[in-house]
Design a protein around this motif. Sequence first.
Motif, PDB file in Angstrom:
ATOM      1  N   THR A  25      -5.751  11.900  -3.667  1.00  0.00           N
ATOM      2  CA  THR A  25      -6.949  11.299  -3.604  1.00  0.00           C
ATOM      3  C   THR A  25      -6.632  10.120  -3.049  1.00  0.00           C
ATOM      4  O   THR A  25      -6.690   9.075  -1.825  1.00  0.00           O
ATOM      5  CB  THR A  25      -8.304  11.395  -3.778  1.00  0.00           C
ATOM      6  N   ILE A  26      -6.574   8.663  -4.063  1.00  0.00           N
ATOM      7  CA  ILE A  26      -5.766   7.652  -4.084  1.00  0.00           C
ATOM      8  C   ILE A  26      -4.135   7.502  -3.033  1.00  0.00           C
ATOM      9  O   ILE A  26      -4.004   6.276  -1.968  1.00  0.00           O
ATOM     10  CB  ILE A  26      -5.807   6.526  -5.460  1.00  0.00           C
ATOM     11  N   SER A  27      -3.546   8.406  -3.364  1.00  0.00           N
ATOM     12  CA  SER A  27      -2.449   8.093  -2.591  1.00  0.00           C
ATOM     13  C   SER A  27      -2.793   8.647  -1.081  1.00  0.00           C
ATOM     14  O   SER A  27      -1.751   7.530   0.016  1.00  0.00           O
ATOM     15  CB  SER A  27      -1.008   9.473  -3.067  1.00  0.00           C
TER      16      SER A  27
ATOM     17  N   VAL B  79      -7.335  13.077  -8.698  1.00  0.00           N
ATOM     18  CA  VAL B  79      -7.577  11.498  -8.331  1.00  0.00           C
ATOM     19  C   VAL B  79      -6.166  10.909  -7.657  1.00  0.00           C
ATOM     20  O   VAL B  79      -6.763   9.976  -7.222  1.00  0.00           O
ATOM     21  CB  VAL B  79      -7.784  10.560  -9.569  1.00  0.00           C
ATOM     22  N   SER B  80      -5.440  11.256  -8.319  1.00  0.00           N
ATOM     23  CA  SER B  80      -3.829  10.600  -7.714  1.00  0.00           C
ATOM     24  C   SER B  80      -3.249  11.144  -6.586  1.00  0.00           C
ATOM     25  O   SER B  80      -3.476  10.430  -5.719  1.00  0.00           O
ATOM     26  CB  SER B  80      -3.404  10.875  -8.895  1.00  0.00           C
TER      27      SER B  80
ATOM     28  N   TYR C   2       0.680  -1.220   0.460  1.00  0.00           N
ATOM     29  CA  TYR C   2      -0.498   0.161   0.244  1.00  0.00           C
ATOM     30  C   TYR C   2       0.729   1.521  -0.005  1.00  0.00           C
ATOM     31  O   TYR C   2       0.612   2.137  -0.764  1.00  0.00           O
ATOM     32  CB  TYR C   2      -1.017   0.031   1.358  1.00  0.00           C
TER      33      TYR C   2
ATOM     34  N   PHE D 211       1.381   6.309  -6.411  1.00  0.00           N
ATOM     35  CA  PHE D 211       0.200   8.336  -6.622  1.00  0.00           C
ATOM     36  C   PHE D 211       0.761   9.696  -6.580  1.00  0.00           C
ATOM     37  O   PHE D 211       0.342   9.955  -6.837  1.00  0.00           O
ATOM     38  CB  PHE D 211      -1.066   7.377  -5.943  1.00  0.00           C
TER      39      PHE D 211
ATOM     40  N   LEU E 244      -4.443   5.631   0.165  1.00  0.00           N
ATOM     41  CA  LEU E 244      -3.147   4.012   0.501  1.00  0.00           C
ATOM     42  C   LEU E 244      -2.310   4.531   1.857  1.00  0.00           C
ATOM     43  O   LEU E 244      -2.040   3.935   2.755  1.00  0.00           O
ATOM     44  CB  LEU E 244      -3.014   4.063  -0.712  1.00  0.00           C
TER      45      LEU E 244
END
Length: 108
Positions: free
Chosen positions: A43-45, A40-41, A5, A12, A48
């Motif tokens: 948020t995902i980063s 988006v990147s 993760y 990201f 995780l």
Amino acid sequence: MNWIYLIVAGLFEVAFASCLGKVKETSGAEAAWWFAGFLVSLTISMLLLIKATQTLPIGTAYAVWTGIGAVGTVLMGIFFFKDPASFWRIFFIITLVGSIIGLKAVSH
């Protein structure tokens, strides 16, 4: 699993920094798409990173996350944004990678 993760979160981070670089170079609808990619990147980063810090020490996780982001962003700059690739930049990237590996090796 949390190390995976964390590594993906770092990748990201590279993606959101690269998207910001493209936003700076473009305008109009294209810049809006790159900015959407940034959001988006990002948020995902962050999600995780939060997941990884549930079991990893925050100091180690944050250092590894920023290290992956820093190394990846510098490499993206060299390969895609025509940033200089001087001896000292490469030298310090290598020392940073060594430090990231060292933190992984000494973490429980």
